[in-house]
Design an enzyme around this catalytic site. Structure first.
Site, PDB file in Angstrom:
ATOM      1  N   ASN A 136       0.614  -1.365  44.699  1.00 47.51           N
ATOM      2  CA  ASN A 136       0.957  -2.183  43.273  1.00 47.51           C
ATOM      3  C   ASN A 136       2.034  -0.909  42.580  1.00 47.51           C
ATOM      4  OD1 ASN A 136      -0.730  -4.107  43.514  1.00 47.51           O
ATOM      5  ND2 ASN A 136      -2.275  -3.025  42.178  1.00 47.51           N
TER       6      ASN A 136
ATOM      7  N   GLY B  32      -4.524  -4.325  37.996  1.00 44.56           N
ATOM      8  CA  GLY B  32      -3.246  -3.763  38.184  1.00 44.56           C
ATOM      9  C   GLY B  32      -2.564  -3.276  37.026  1.00 44.56           C
TER      10      GLY B  32
ATOM     11  N   ASP C 150      -2.096   0.548  37.346  1.00 46.02           N
ATOM     12  CA  ASP C 150      -1.076   0.692  38.403  1.00 46.02           C
ATOM     13  C   ASP C 150       0.371   0.640  37.750  1.00 46.02           C
ATOM     14  OD1 ASP C 150      -3.212   1.252  40.476  1.00 46.02           O
ATOM     15  OD2 ASP C 150      -3.374  -1.035  40.562  1.00 46.02           O
TER      16      ASP C 150
ATOM     17  N   ASP D 178     -15.121  -6.791  49.927  1.00 48.12           N
ATOM     18  CA  ASP D 178     -15.618  -6.998  51.054  1.00 48.12           C
ATOM     19  C   ASP D 178     -14.595  -6.207  52.120  1.00 48.12           C
ATOM     20  OD1 ASP D 178     -16.359  -8.052  53.865  1.00 48.12           O
ATOM     21  OD2 ASP D 178     -15.429  -9.982  53.666  1.00 48.12           O
TER      22      ASP D 178
ATOM     23  N   ASP E 253      -1.835  -8.959  41.450  1.00 46.87           N
ATOM     24  CA  ASP E 253      -1.979  -7.350  41.447  1.00 46.87           C
ATOM     25  C   ASP E 253      -0.527  -6.878  40.888  1.00 46.87           C
ATOM     26  OD1 ASP E 253      -4.410  -7.657  42.604  1.00 46.87           O
ATOM     27  OD2 ASP E 253      -4.230  -5.752  43.067  1.00 46.87           O
TER      28      ASP E 253
END
Length: 343
Positions: free
Chosen positions: A38, A281, A284, A105, A320
């Site tokens: 990002n 995000g 970021d 995951d 993001d």
């Protein structure tokens, strides 16, 4: 423009549409993202030469992740191929008093098994001005933590400025392990970015009586721990985003910075962001904006204001990545937050 290298994990993001809970969703919206990726996208949008380093599986999903970066002008030529899979995270976007929820995951993802021989760091860092990483990458696996330190040593050997976003993730590791690993990595860092939880969980510093869940911030506490962090790690700058969480849809957003050399503490302009479209995000985009400000030659106060404005805008964009332009950020930082249609 400057050359910036970031390194970490890019993931497939599957999010519920229209603020649905997981149990309601019959489909997911798809995009790609990850902390350092990002940041690279933000810097590429602002015109800098941004390169992202990672490892992805040699299959169509890995190719899609790389393509998502390449189409946004992020350099991907040193991305390694191999491993079992791309990490996935599921996002249930909250609203009002219902918080967002993330399910990971990502076990056995390609980057978690990456080793130094997958990368030619001497070539990667040739001509680079800045290297950015986050606390997420060393949390992914012990191998990723070792790889992060190898990359940091290579960057410092070339005299490259290094920044970190502490980014504590309690679903990936404990505070005890985070402090053990990250305290060691701080010896390579020039610019430390985080928030109040990161400072406490990752490095053991707590800023006064601040409680983000109540929306109360105590700035004097931040100045005190920033001075302590500089004394311990010799950071050139310590920076914290300041989120006042009134609800999942309504946040106050600002930031503060401390300069080692001038011993000045500065608190930015504050934005009221409501309704929030997507806060993932946000940190970021803040880091990317601040890094851009420094690379542009701005003083540390103006660099901080650029980062805060950039991140405020990111909260209005799904996904993001922060897909705003340099002029968008400069207009908001300059005081134009009207949201009027541009014709």
């Amino acid at each position: 423009m400057a050359k910036v290298v970031t390194m970490g994990e890019i993931m497939l993001r599957l999010s519920t549409p229209n603020n649905e809970k997981f149990i309601q969703a019959d489909e997911f919206d798809v995009c790609y993202g990850g902390g350092e990726a990002n940041v690279a996208v933000s810097l590429a949008n602002y015109g800098h030469d941004a390169e992202f380093i990672t490892k992805v599986p040699e299959n169509p999903i890995g190719e899609c992740a790389v393509a998502a970066l390449r189409k946004l002008n992020v350099e991907t030529k040193h991305i390694a191929k191999g491993g079992e899979r791309l990490g996935i995270y599921f996002l249930e976007t909250g609203a009002a008093m219902r918080a967002s929820n993330v399910v990971y995951d990502r076990a056995h993802s390609s980057i978690s098994t990456a080793v130094a021989s997958d990368f030619n760091f001497d070539e990667i860092f040739e001509g680079a001005d800045w290297f950015h990483f986050t606390g997420i990458t060393p949390a992914v696996s012990d191998a990723a933590a070792e790889l992060t330190e190898i990359a940091l040593k290579a960057a410092k050997a070339k005299g490259i400025t290094v920044s970190v976003d502490l980014n504590f993730r309690k679903k990936l590791w404990s505070s005890e392990k985070a402090q053990k690993i990250m305290t060691n990595l701080m010896q390579y860092v020039d610019v430390c970015i985080g928030n109040e939880e990161d400072a406490e969980k990752v490095l053991g510093f707590k800023p006064g009586n601040t409680d983000v869940t109540s929306g109360e911030l105590e700035l004097a506490g931040y100045k005190d721990i920033f001075e302590q962090m500089v004394a311990k790690f010799n950071f050139k700058y310590v920076i914290s985003s300041l989120r006042e969480s009134h609800s999942a849809s309504d946040n106050g957003w600002s930031a503060c910075i401390y300069s080692r050399d001038t011993k000045e503490f500065y608190h930015s302009r504050k934005y009221r962001i409501t309704p929030i479209v997507d806060r993932v995000g946000g940190g970021d985009s803040f880091a990317g904006g601040v890094i851009c400000g420094f690379l542009d030659g701005k003083n540390f106060k103006d660099a901080l204001e650029f980062g805060v404005a950039a991140s405020a805008l990111k909260h209005t964009i799904p996904g993001d990545f922060n897909l705003v332009s340099r002029s968008d950020v400069e207009n908001l930082a300059g005081g134009d937050g009207s949201g009027r249609v541009q014709r």
